[in-house]
Design an enzyme around this catalytic site. Structure first.
Site, PDB file in Angstrom:
ATOM      1  N   ASP A 214      -0.015  -3.813   6.118  1.00  0.00           N
ATOM      2  CA  ASP A 214      -0.690  -3.368   7.345  1.00  0.00           C
ATOM      3  C   ASP A 214      -2.126  -3.882   7.405  1.00  0.00           C
ATOM      4  OD1 ASP A 214       1.643  -2.075   7.863  1.00  0.00           O
ATOM      5  OD2 ASP A 214       0.833  -0.041   7.720  1.00  0.00           O
TER       6      ASP A 214
ATOM      7  N   HIS B 282      -7.421  -1.191   5.528  1.00  0.00           N
ATOM      8  CA  HIS B 282      -6.413  -0.249   6.055  1.00  0.00           C
ATOM      9  C   HIS B 282      -6.330   0.939   5.084  1.00  0.00           C
ATOM     10  CE1 HIS B 282      -2.785   1.184   8.008  1.00  0.00           C
ATOM     11  NE2 HIS B 282      -2.105   1.081   6.883  1.00  0.00           N
TER      12      HIS B 282
ATOM     13  N   HIS C   5       4.691  -4.610  10.307  1.00  0.00           N
ATOM     14  CA  HIS C   5       5.208  -3.994  11.543  1.00  0.00           C
ATOM     15  C   HIS C   5       5.376  -5.017  12.649  1.00  0.00           C
ATOM     16  CE1 HIS C   5       4.604   0.337  10.500  1.00  0.00           C
ATOM     17  NE2 HIS C   5       3.666  -0.164   9.698  1.00  0.00           N
TER      18      HIS C   5
ATOM     19  N   HIS D 283       0.858  -1.202   0.000  1.00  0.00           N
ATOM     20  CA  HIS D 283       0.000   0.000   0.000  1.00  0.00           C
ATOM     21  C   HIS D 283       0.882   1.235   0.000  1.00  0.00           C
ATOM     22  CE1 HIS D 283       0.795  -0.520   4.287  1.00  0.00           C
ATOM     23  NE2 HIS D 283       0.279   0.661   4.558  1.00  0.00           N
TER      24      HIS D 283
ATOM     25  N   HIS E  44       1.364   3.955   1.866  1.00  0.00           N
ATOM     26  CA  HIS E  44       1.888   4.732   2.994  1.00  0.00           C
ATOM     27  C   HIS E  44       3.416   4.850   2.943  1.00  0.00           C
ATOM     28  CE1 HIS E  44      -1.954   4.042   5.604  1.00  0.00           C
ATOM     29  NE2 HIS E  44      -2.081   5.053   4.769  1.00  0.00           N
TER      30      HIS E  44
ATOM     31  N   ASP F 148       5.731   4.759   5.062  1.00  0.00           N
ATOM     32  CA  ASP F 148       6.583   3.803   5.785  1.00  0.00           C
ATOM     33  C   ASP F 148       6.643   2.446   5.071  1.00  0.00           C
ATOM     34  OD1 ASP F 148       3.823   3.531   6.664  1.00  0.00           O
ATOM     35  OD2 ASP F 148       4.543   2.151   8.207  1.00  0.00           O
ATOM     36  N   HIS F 149       6.071   2.376   3.857  1.00  0.00           N
ATOM     37  CA  HIS F 149       6.167   1.162   3.039  1.00  0.00           C
ATOM     38  C   HIS F 149       6.750   1.458   1.652  1.00  0.00           C
ATOM     39  CE1 HIS F 149       3.712  -1.230   5.924  1.00  0.00           C
ATOM     40  NE2 HIS F 149       3.434   0.010   6.292  1.00  0.00           N
TER      41      HIS F 149
END
Ligand code: ZN
Ligand code: FE
Length: 257
Positions: free
Chosen positions: A135, A118, A173, A57, A59, A61-62
């Protein structure tokens, strides 16, 4: 024969990036590169060439490591969902993961499962016995509903839940201790849950990741896959049960362990 090997690359605070290594070709796909440097270090240690990036996805942090990786490695494919491609929210994405059309990685077929909840563009990647869930599904937990509804997430989790017992779950995570702590608070009398929490605490104290989990474990212990278990439902339907669990988790503060 399974000639795939997964290497866990911890990044940022609690993110996991994965190198999926095709041993036959000494090539690797990277799942969710939040950061390029630790991935390049791991690839050189493993002596593999990074050739593609699979994004669960959009975001940051990915995805934040994508431009750097594309500059420093010969990346042929950056694949993500059609939804995220339409919104151009994954940098340098050049391929669309179609749920009805597996893509090849060496001799393997990789299946992309659309799992909105998510985010609305979320996908999970399933190859051999490995499942990369981003996530959407965590060890003993699930992602927050940023874009999707409880009904969408329940539908997505139902499809993940239907995969074979031995499927290894590699999530985005390290949230396992907090998740098992929440699960234990829901069902304090389940000794096996407390054991799982102790086991996760020991792993973390030793600096070990708690991934991978298995779908058999998740079906038994993850409250967010048990939206239709009578113990948690208390007469509610699955969507109402899931929504209540998600809201309770959003408010939950784990005790100091
Ligand atoms: Zn996310
Ligand atoms: Fe994330």
């Amino acid at each position: 024969m399974n000639d795939l090997r997964v290497v866990v690359v911890p990044a940022l605070v609690d993110n996991y990036v994965y190198l999926v290594i095709d041993e036959a070709r000494r090539c690797a796909a990277v799942v969710d590169p939040s950061d390029a440097e630790p991935v390049l270090v791991a690839a050189s240690r493993e002596n593999v060439r990074i050739t593609e990036i699979w994004v669960t996805h959009h975001h940051a942090d990915h995805t934040a490591g994508i431009p750097d990786l594309c500059e420093r490695a010969r990346i042929e494919r950056v694949i993500g969902s059609a939804y995220d491609a339409e919104r151009r929210r994954i940098s340098l994405q050049n391929e669309i993961a179609r749920p009805d059309r597996p893509f090849r990685f060496g001799s393997h077929a990789v299946r992309a499962l659309e799992v909105p909840g998510h985010t609305l563009g979320a996908v999970a990647y399933h190859v051999a016995d490995d499942l990369f869930t981003g996530d959407t599904l965590f060890v003993a937990g699930c992602g927050r509903l940023f874009e999707g509804t409880a009904a969408q997430m329940v539908d997505s989790l139902r499809r993940l839940r239907a995969l074979p017992d031995e499927t290894r779950v590699w999530c985005g995570h390290e949230y396992t201790v907090a998740n098992l702590s929440f699960a234990t608070s829901l069902e304090p009398s389940r000794a096996a849950l407390r054991d799982a929490l102790q086991c996760a605490l020991r792993a973390r104290a030793a600096g070990q990741p708690t991934v991978p989990s298995t779908l058999a474990f998740e079906r038994a212990y993850n409250p967010f896959l048990r939206f239709d278990a009578p113990e948690l439902a208390a007469g509610r339907d699955p969507i109402a049960t899931f929504a209540a669990l998600r809201a309770a988790k959003d408010r939950y503060v784990p005790p100091a362990l």
